[in-house]
Design an enzyme around this catalytic site. Sequence first.
Site, PDB file in Angstrom:
ATOM      1  N   TYR A 191      36.379  21.473  44.569  1.00  0.00           N
ATOM      2  CA  TYR A 191      37.610  21.916  43.343  1.00  0.00           C
ATOM      3  C   TYR A 191      38.883  21.792  43.862  1.00  0.00           C
ATOM      4  O   TYR A 191      39.931  21.922  42.974  1.00  0.00           O
ATOM      5  CB  TYR A 191      37.209  23.499  43.040  1.00  0.00           C
ATOM      6  CG  TYR A 191      35.768  23.999  42.740  1.00  0.00           C
ATOM      7  CD1 TYR A 191      34.717  22.935  42.443  1.00  0.00           C
ATOM      8  CD2 TYR A 191      35.361  25.193  42.790  1.00  0.00           C
ATOM      9  CE1 TYR A 191      33.694  23.188  42.225  1.00  0.00           C
ATOM     10  CE2 TYR A 191      34.086  25.866  42.617  1.00  0.00           C
ATOM     11  CZ  TYR A 191      33.178  24.790  42.097  1.00  0.00           C
ATOM     12  OH  TYR A 191      31.874  25.033  41.892  1.00  0.00           O
ATOM     13  N   HIS A 205      26.774  21.530  48.643  1.00  0.00           N
ATOM     14  CA  HIS A 205      26.924  21.748  47.210  1.00  0.00           C
ATOM     15  C   HIS A 205      26.078  21.153  46.217  1.00  0.00           C
ATOM     16  O   HIS A 205      25.531  21.518  45.188  1.00  0.00           O
ATOM     17  CB  HIS A 205      28.214  20.971  46.986  1.00  0.00           C
ATOM     18  CG  HIS A 205      29.196  21.649  45.801  1.00  0.00           C
ATOM     19  ND1 HIS A 205      30.556  21.551  45.556  1.00  0.00           N
ATOM     20  CD2 HIS A 205      28.697  21.821  44.547  1.00  0.00           C
ATOM     21  CE1 HIS A 205      30.805  21.986  44.440  1.00  0.00           C
ATOM     22  NE2 HIS A 205      29.533  22.001  43.606  1.00  0.00           N
TER      23      HIS A 205
HETATM   24  P1  NDP Z   1      30.694  29.496  32.577  1.00  0.00           P
HETATM   25  O1  NDP Z   1      29.522  29.582  31.820  1.00  0.00           O
HETATM   26  O2  NDP Z   1      31.290  30.390  33.511  1.00  0.00           O
HETATM   27  O3  NDP Z   1      31.894  29.258  31.304  1.00  0.00           O
HETATM   28  C1  NDP Z   1      32.968  29.218  31.395  1.00  0.00           C
HETATM   29  C2  NDP Z   1      33.803  29.151  30.148  1.00  0.00           C
HETATM   30  O4  NDP Z   1      33.361  30.328  29.355  1.00  0.00           O
HETATM   31  C3  NDP Z   1      35.265  28.945  30.122  1.00  0.00           C
HETATM   32  O5  NDP Z   1      35.585  27.888  29.112  1.00  0.00           O
HETATM   33  C4  NDP Z   1      35.894  30.149  29.783  1.00  0.00           C
HETATM   34  O6  NDP Z   1      36.929  30.069  29.075  1.00  0.00           O
HETATM   35  C5  NDP Z   1      34.755  30.679  28.874  1.00  0.00           C
HETATM   36  N1  NDP Z   1      34.548  32.351  28.777  1.00  0.00           N
HETATM   37  C6  NDP Z   1      34.601  33.110  29.825  1.00  0.00           C
HETATM   38  N2  NDP Z   1      34.421  34.209  29.691  1.00  0.00           N
HETATM   39  C7  NDP Z   1      34.294  34.321  28.412  1.00  0.00           C
HETATM   40  C8  NDP Z   1      34.192  35.368  27.398  1.00  0.00           C
HETATM   41  N3  NDP Z   1      34.146  36.540  27.808  1.00  0.00           N
HETATM   42  N4  NDP Z   1      33.878  35.010  26.007  1.00  0.00           N
HETATM   43  C9  NDP Z   1      33.897  33.801  25.742  1.00  0.00           C
HETATM   44  N5  NDP Z   1      34.232  32.670  26.609  1.00  0.00           N
HETATM   45  C10 NDP Z   1      34.389  33.087  27.994  1.00  0.00           C
HETATM   46  O7  NDP Z   1      30.817  28.055  33.275  1.00  0.00           O
HETATM   47  P2  NDP Z   1      31.365  27.309  34.486  1.00  0.00           P
HETATM   48  O8  NDP Z   1      31.023  25.968  34.472  1.00  0.00           O
HETATM   49  O9  NDP Z   1      32.883  27.642  34.649  1.00  0.00           O
HETATM   50  O10 NDP Z   1      30.718  27.900  35.772  1.00  0.00           O
HETATM   51  C11 NDP Z   1      31.030  29.186  36.457  1.00  0.00           C
HETATM   52  C12 NDP Z   1      31.311  28.902  37.617  1.00  0.00           C
HETATM   53  O11 NDP Z   1      30.313  28.024  38.335  1.00  0.00           O
HETATM   54  C13 NDP Z   1      32.423  27.616  37.914  1.00  0.00           C
HETATM   55  O12 NDP Z   1      34.003  28.333  37.781  1.00  0.00           O
HETATM   56  C14 NDP Z   1      32.209  27.443  39.417  1.00  0.00           C
HETATM   57  O13 NDP Z   1      32.895  28.222  40.390  1.00  0.00           O
HETATM   58  C15 NDP Z   1      30.858  27.365  39.467  1.00  0.00           C
HETATM   59  N6  NDP Z   1      30.120  26.034  39.159  1.00  0.00           N
HETATM   60  C16 NDP Z   1      29.349  25.558  40.106  1.00  0.00           C
HETATM   61  C17 NDP Z   1      28.702  24.319  40.118  1.00  0.00           C
HETATM   62  C18 NDP Z   1      27.852  23.596  41.444  1.00  0.00           C
HETATM   63  O14 NDP Z   1      27.493  22.645  41.394  1.00  0.00           O
HETATM   64  N7  NDP Z   1      27.379  24.680  42.206  1.00  0.00           N
HETATM   65  C19 NDP Z   1      29.155  23.370  38.948  1.00  0.00           C
HETATM   66  C20 NDP Z   1      30.069  24.058  38.050  1.00  0.00           C
HETATM   67  C21 NDP Z   1      30.334  25.303  38.223  1.00  0.00           C
HETATM   68  P3  NDP Z   1      38.474  30.856  29.685  1.00  0.00           P
HETATM   69  O15 NDP Z   1      38.666  30.530  30.972  1.00  0.00           O
HETATM   70  O16 NDP Z   1      39.465  30.223  28.796  1.00  0.00           O
HETATM   71  O17 NDP Z   1      38.288  32.330  29.276  1.00  0.00           O
END
Ligand code: NDP
Length: 277
Positions: A53, A111
């Site tokens: 990241y 990862h």
């Molecule tokens: P999420 O399912 O956490 O979704 C994130 C999205 O949802 C963002 O666009 C955010 O927007 C929005 N959101 C957050 N809270 C709300 C809410 N209460 N209501 C409506 N929308 C909301 O997906 P991620 O892909 O971010 O996954 C979470 C974490 O997992 C990542 O941040 C990372 O740390 C990890 N990850 C791990 C991976 C791996 O390979 N191990 C791969 C991808 C992610 P906003 O920020 O504008 O609120």
Amino acid sequence: MNVELAPVVTLRNGAKMPLLGLGTWPMENAEAAEVVETALDMGYRLIDTAENYGNEPGVGTAIKRSAVPREEIFVTTKFNKQWHSYDGVEEAFEASARRLGVEYIDLLMVHWPVPEQDRYVDAVAGMAKLLADGRIRAIGVSNFKPTHLRRLFDSGLVPEVNQIQLDPLHTRPDIVALHREHGIVTEAWGPLGRGGALLQDPTITALAEKHGRTPAQIVLRWHTLVGNVAIPKSSHPDRLAENLAIFDFVLGREELDALSALNAGDEGLLDADIFGH
Ligand code: NDP
């Protein structure tokens, strides 16, 4: 400071991991520093980052600035495929710890398995010495499918956590069943469906209306009641607060089952046999 904290799950080796944390992808350093500090103030105690990241320094800045003591924060990070070797893992740890400005990492993860490289078993084996000398508190993998986990088991290795993409539309029952059998905690990335259609699903919006909660809260409560750790990402203080405020209500058995029944299979998910870094 009087804040509500998420309950914890006890990992196989006794370490305690919060059931809800903050995801930090795709925050850049400055944003991560600000958002993570805000989240810690609110009561978040699990922070998820990764070498890939590029924001470990920002996360580290927040940890340093925060009034919350380091030992109350569960810091998790992940390393890339170039470190998949017995000694490479130690280098990966040292580099992440330096970028984060911490002495130890609570959960260090491979990862992606990157099977074409075929060195993930060595990487997990290498983490055992970091665990033994207290530099990490738990051994983790991420995006491991049953075939990858079985390769570890065949070498006598069982990680404490596997972080996989999981939400009510993708419940990954084969992997979760294997986790249960071996005492591995399932950590859900993309727990809110990554900004896709999940939060508009009629089953979820109906439950939100019934309980006077938001769709995100229904989904996160489902995760934590079926036994998943969830790490929703948000950069907005109102949503950070919303996502943590889920432990004062419950969903019934039938409601949980209705959410789990939304599973549409793994199609469309990143395939760890093909993708990874
Ligand atoms: P999420 O399912 O956490 O979704 C994130 C999205 O949802 C963002 O666009 C955010 O927007 C929005 N959101 C957050 N809270 C709300 C809410 N209460 N209501 C409506 N929308 C909301 O997906 P991620 O892909 O971010 O996954 C979470 C974490 O997992 C990542 O941040 C990372 O740390 C990890 N990850 C791990 C991976 C791996 O390979 N191990 C791969 C991808 C992610 P906003 O920020 O504008 O609120």
